[in-house]
Design a protein around this motif. Structure first.
Motif, PDB file in Angstrom:
ATOM      1  N   TYR A   1       1.001  -1.194  -0.094  1.00 19.72           N
ATOM      2  CA  TYR A   1       0.043   0.081   0.144  1.00 19.72           C
ATOM      3  C   TYR A   1       0.988   1.272   0.053  1.00 19.72           C
ATOM      4  N   LYS A   2       0.713   2.158  -1.007  1.00 24.99           N
ATOM      5  CA  LYS A   2       1.520   3.313  -1.177  1.00 24.99           C
ATOM      6  C   LYS A   2       0.557   4.435  -0.590  1.00 24.99           C
ATOM      7  N   ALA A   3       0.881   5.165   0.443  1.00 27.08           N
ATOM      8  CA  ALA A   3      -0.095   5.977   1.069  1.00 27.08           C
ATOM      9  C   ALA A   3       0.317   7.424   0.612  1.00 27.08           C
ATOM     10  N   ASP A   4       0.236   7.563  -0.748  1.00 22.55           N
ATOM     11  CA  ASP A   4       0.171   8.789  -1.283  1.00 22.55           C
ATOM     12  C   ASP A   4      -0.269   8.604  -2.993  1.00 22.55           C
ATOM     13  N   LEU A   5      -0.473   9.646  -3.502  1.00 21.43           N
ATOM     14  CA  LEU A   5      -0.865   9.632  -5.005  1.00 21.43           C
ATOM     15  C   LEU A   5       0.404  10.102  -5.881  1.00 21.43           C
ATOM     16  N   LYS A   6       1.572  10.116  -5.593  1.00 23.98           N
ATOM     17  CA  LYS A   6       2.856  10.613  -6.175  1.00 23.98           C
ATOM     18  C   LYS A   6       3.200   9.523  -7.298  1.00 23.98           C
ATOM     19  N   ASN A   7       3.149   8.286  -7.124  1.00 20.57           N
ATOM     20  CA  ASN A   7       3.280   7.396  -8.070  1.00 20.57           C
ATOM     21  C   ASN A   7       2.411   7.405  -9.084  1.00 20.57           C
ATOM     22  N   THR A   8       1.089   7.310  -8.813  1.00 18.49           N
ATOM     23  CA  THR A   8       0.170   7.255  -9.893  1.00 18.49           C
ATOM     24  C   THR A   8       0.082   8.898 -10.744  1.00 18.49           C
ATOM     25  N   ILE A   9       0.407   9.859  -9.926  1.00 22.80           N
ATOM     26  CA  ILE A   9       0.426  11.035 -10.796  1.00 22.80           C
ATOM     27  C   ILE A   9       1.440  10.863 -11.737  1.00 22.80           C
ATOM     28  N   HIS A  10       2.889  10.554 -11.325  1.00 20.73           N
ATOM     29  CA  HIS A  10       4.017  10.365 -12.003  1.00 20.73           C
ATOM     30  C   HIS A  10       3.697   9.517 -13.383  1.00 20.73           C
TER      31      HIS A  10
ATOM     32  N   GLY B   1      -9.511   2.288   0.654  1.00 21.46           N
ATOM     33  CA  GLY B   1      -9.905   3.647   1.227  1.00 21.46           C
ATOM     34  C   GLY B   1     -10.361   4.555   0.417  1.00 21.46           C
ATOM     35  N   GLY B   2      -9.880   5.742   0.056  1.00 18.17           N
ATOM     36  CA  GLY B   2     -10.470   6.770  -0.961  1.00 18.17           C
ATOM     37  C   GLY B   2      -9.448   7.850  -1.076  1.00 18.17           C
ATOM     38  N   ARG B   3      -9.096   8.471  -0.011  1.00 21.84           N
ATOM     39  CA  ARG B   3      -8.217   9.803   0.036  1.00 21.84           C
ATOM     40  C   ARG B   3      -7.006   9.625  -0.748  1.00 21.84           C
ATOM     41  N   LEU B   4      -6.478   8.542  -0.375  1.00 21.01           N
ATOM     42  CA  LEU B   4      -4.959   8.152  -1.009  1.00 21.01           C
ATOM     43  C   LEU B   4      -5.059   6.837  -1.878  1.00 21.01           C
ATOM     44  N   ASP B   5      -6.222   6.457  -2.318  1.00 26.09           N
ATOM     45  CA  ASP B   5      -6.440   5.704  -3.317  1.00 26.09           C
ATOM     46  C   ASP B   5      -5.724   6.043  -4.578  1.00 26.09           C
ATOM     47  N   SER B   6      -5.310   5.120  -5.579  1.00 31.48           N
ATOM     48  CA  SER B   6      -4.798   5.301  -6.590  1.00 31.48           C
ATOM     49  C   SER B   6      -5.776   6.166  -7.583  1.00 31.48           C
ATOM     50  N   THR B   7      -6.974   5.748  -7.493  1.00 31.84           N
ATOM     51  CA  THR B   7      -8.023   5.865  -8.641  1.00 31.84           C
ATOM     52  C   THR B   7      -8.320   7.586  -8.121  1.00 31.84           C
ATOM     53  N   ASN B   8      -7.936   8.201  -7.160  1.00 31.57           N
ATOM     54  CA  ASN B   8      -8.296   9.417  -6.677  1.00 31.57           C
ATOM     55  C   ASN B   8      -7.702  10.497  -7.450  1.00 31.57           C
ATOM     56  N   ILE B   9      -7.232  10.208  -8.624  1.00 30.07           N
ATOM     57  CA  ILE B   9      -6.761  11.644  -9.407  1.00 30.07           C
ATOM     58  C   ILE B   9      -7.829  12.079 -10.375  1.00 30.07           C
ATOM     59  N   ILE B  10      -8.817  11.346 -10.207  1.00 30.67           N
ATOM     60  CA  ILE B  10     -10.076  11.719 -11.489  1.00 30.67           C
ATOM     61  C   ILE B  10     -11.028  12.865 -10.806  1.00 30.67           C
ATOM     62  N   THR B  11     -11.409  13.478 -11.467  1.00 30.68           N
ATOM     63  CA  THR B  11     -12.616  14.483 -11.177  1.00 30.68           C
ATOM     64  C   THR B  11     -14.002  14.081 -11.859  1.00 30.68           C
ATOM     65  N   PRO B  12     -14.718  13.296 -11.116  1.00 29.08           N
ATOM     66  CA  PRO B  12     -15.934  12.616 -11.597  1.00 29.08           C
ATOM     67  C   PRO B  12     -17.028  13.333 -11.953  1.00 29.08           C
ATOM     68  N   GLU B  13     -17.902  12.710 -12.630  1.00 28.53           N
ATOM     69  CA  GLU B  13     -19.291  13.373 -12.539  1.00 28.53           C
ATOM     70  C   GLU B  13     -20.035  13.479 -11.314  1.00 28.53           C
ATOM     71  N   LEU B  14     -19.971  12.238 -10.897  1.00 26.70           N
ATOM     72  CA  LEU B  14     -20.494  11.964  -9.414  1.00 26.70           C
ATOM     73  C   LEU B  14     -19.558  10.741  -8.465  1.00 26.70           C
TER      74      LEU B  14
ATOM     75  N   ILE C   1      10.620   4.134 -10.651  1.00 23.83           N
ATOM     76  CA  ILE C   1       9.894   4.675  -9.527  1.00 23.83           C
ATOM     77  C   ILE C   1       9.251   3.672  -8.576  1.00 23.83           C
ATOM     78  N   ASP C   2       9.523   2.275  -8.992  1.00 22.19           N
ATOM     79  CA  ASP C   2       9.026   1.029  -8.285  1.00 22.19           C
ATOM     80  C   ASP C   2       7.655   1.268  -7.873  1.00 22.19           C
ATOM     81  N   PRO C   3       6.566   1.382  -8.554  1.00 19.51           N
ATOM     82  CA  PRO C   3       5.166   1.549  -8.240  1.00 19.51           C
ATOM     83  C   PRO C   3       4.730   0.351  -7.689  1.00 19.51           C
ATOM     84  N   SER C   4       3.411   0.299  -7.119  1.00 18.57           N
ATOM     85  CA  SER C   4       2.617  -0.825  -6.875  1.00 18.57           C
ATOM     86  C   SER C   4       2.130  -1.691  -8.058  1.00 18.57           C
ATOM     87  N   PHE C   5       1.626  -2.704  -7.811  1.00 25.96           N
ATOM     88  CA  PHE C   5       0.856  -3.368  -8.762  1.00 25.96           C
ATOM     89  C   PHE C   5      -0.573  -2.727  -9.127  1.00 25.96           C
TER      90      PHE C   5
END
Length: 367
Positions: free
Chosen positions: A25-34, A147-160, A116-120
């Motif tokens: 578990y990577k507790a930030d969004l840095k890798n996903t953003i990169h 979770g949600g706040r630090l989940d890798s998917t949380n870089i989107i801006t959704p409709e809902l 950057i050695d990201p997670s699966f």
């Protein structure tokens, strides 16, 4: 690399939660953003609905995907984990991602992986976003992993945004109290984006209201908008009558091919999501919604939600995996007819096995 070599590389080279637990578990969004920066930020190339919660988010995701797909929209669906094939995680209109895309994407991004050695999970999220963008989906239903706040998917801006129930799971990562866990899940609420809460408790409701107030997001509690007036299970289908007002004087009828009684709460969230998306211009006719809900499994490939795979003897698959899920399983078992109950159980090591067993029926035979 071949497809199988690619999957072996992803599983063995990258930290994977189901294999090594919390260390993945990577507790930030840095890798996903990169990762997404390196491939042109595909998450900006499609519209989406974002779903978090302890239980129910997979069912809600698949029901919504079935509805949009049936309405004629090219619909992406990202869920986790997979049961048999990695490609189950990434689908468009029910069809799994092409093996060739998995191979090509991995080879294309391999230099960044080595850097950057990201997670699966981080890699699979970037892969899904890239696939949905390149395939030109009209909308993608995106389920959080943990979770949600630090989940890798949380870089989107959704409709809902949708948040399902809050229960005890992954406490070593998300917190020991329902309030702490709710605060993590509420992290998917985005400025100005409406959020549906499918199931709330007195302990968690203030956290959702506070976060929605901070972001000026409309917040809707599904159970305060629609009510289950009646339901029954017949021939492995869940028949539900939903009241459109608290007085119960207006009903709509739905037949779900997902017969778990726990789907009643999920259904209310799905119907509320349909109501909101209609106001945003999405054409989701009532007849289409009803037809889609009656064939979610066929349309999306969903498995493992109180799924009967054999009769005489009856064999049912159920993917519940935490305290709340086990409690719902017990309710479902109480509704079933059987002479002798056998339970074959499997757990990953971060689960509270003793707690789960204490909830389940004492009279069953366990394996």
């Amino acid at each position: 690399m071949t497809y199988q070599q690619t999957i072996d590389y992803l599983i063995t080279r990258l930290p994977m939660f189901s294999r090594i637990g919390a260390a993945a578990y990577k507790a930030d969004l840095k890798n996903t953003i990169h990762l997404c920066n390196s491939i042109g930020n595909p998450q900006t190339g499609f519209k989406s609905i974002h779903i978090a919660g302890t239980n129910g988010k997979g069912s809600i995701s698949h029901m919504l995907a079935a509805i949009f797909q049936s309405a004629g929209y090219k619909t992406g669906l990202y869920t986790s984990p997979h049961l048999k094939d990695f490609r189950e995680r990434i689908r468009i209109n029910g069809q799994m991602i092409d093996e060739s895309f998995v191979v090509d994407f991995t080879e294309r991004i391999q230099p960044v992986i080595e850097e950057i050695d990201p997670s699966f999970f981080e890699i699979t999220v970037a892969m899904a976003f890239d696939y949905f963008s390149k395939q030109g989906v009209d909308i993608a239903i995106i389920e959080t992993g943990l979770g949600g706040r630090l989940d890798s998917t949380n870089i989107i801006t959704p409709e809902l945004s949708i948040i399902t129930n809050i229960g005890y799971d992954h406490m070593n990562l998300l917190g020991d109290t329902l309030e702490e866990i709710a605060a993590e899940k509420a992290g998917i609420i985005k400025p100005g984006v409406p959020v549906i809460i499918s199931e709330s408790r007195p302990e968690t409701k203030p956290y959702f209201e506070y976060k929605a107030g901070q972001t000026a997001s409309e917040i809707i509690f599904a159970a305060e908008q629609k009510w289950v007036a009646d339901w029954h299970i017949y021939n492995n289908y869940l028949h539900v009558s939903v009241a459109e007002s608290e007085l119960g004087d207006q009903h709509k009828e739905y037949i779900l091919d997902l017969p778990g009684v726990y789907q009643l709460k999920n259904l209310l969230a799905v119907l509320q999501a349909v109501t909101i998306m209609r106001t945003k211009g999405w054409e989701l006719e009532e007849k289409t919604v009803q037809q889609a809900l009656s064939q979610v499994r066929k349309l999306t490939g969903l498995h493992g939600r109180w799924e009967t795979i054999q009769q005489n003897p009856t064999i049912v698959l159920e993917a519940c995996h935490n305290q709340d899920g086990m409690e719902q399983l017990v309710q479902q078992i109480e509704l079933a007819d059987y002479n002798q109950l056998h339970l074959v159980l499997g757990f990953v090591k971060d689960k509270n096995v003793e707690k789960a067993l204490s909830i389940l029926p004492a009279t069953a035979t366990y394996y």
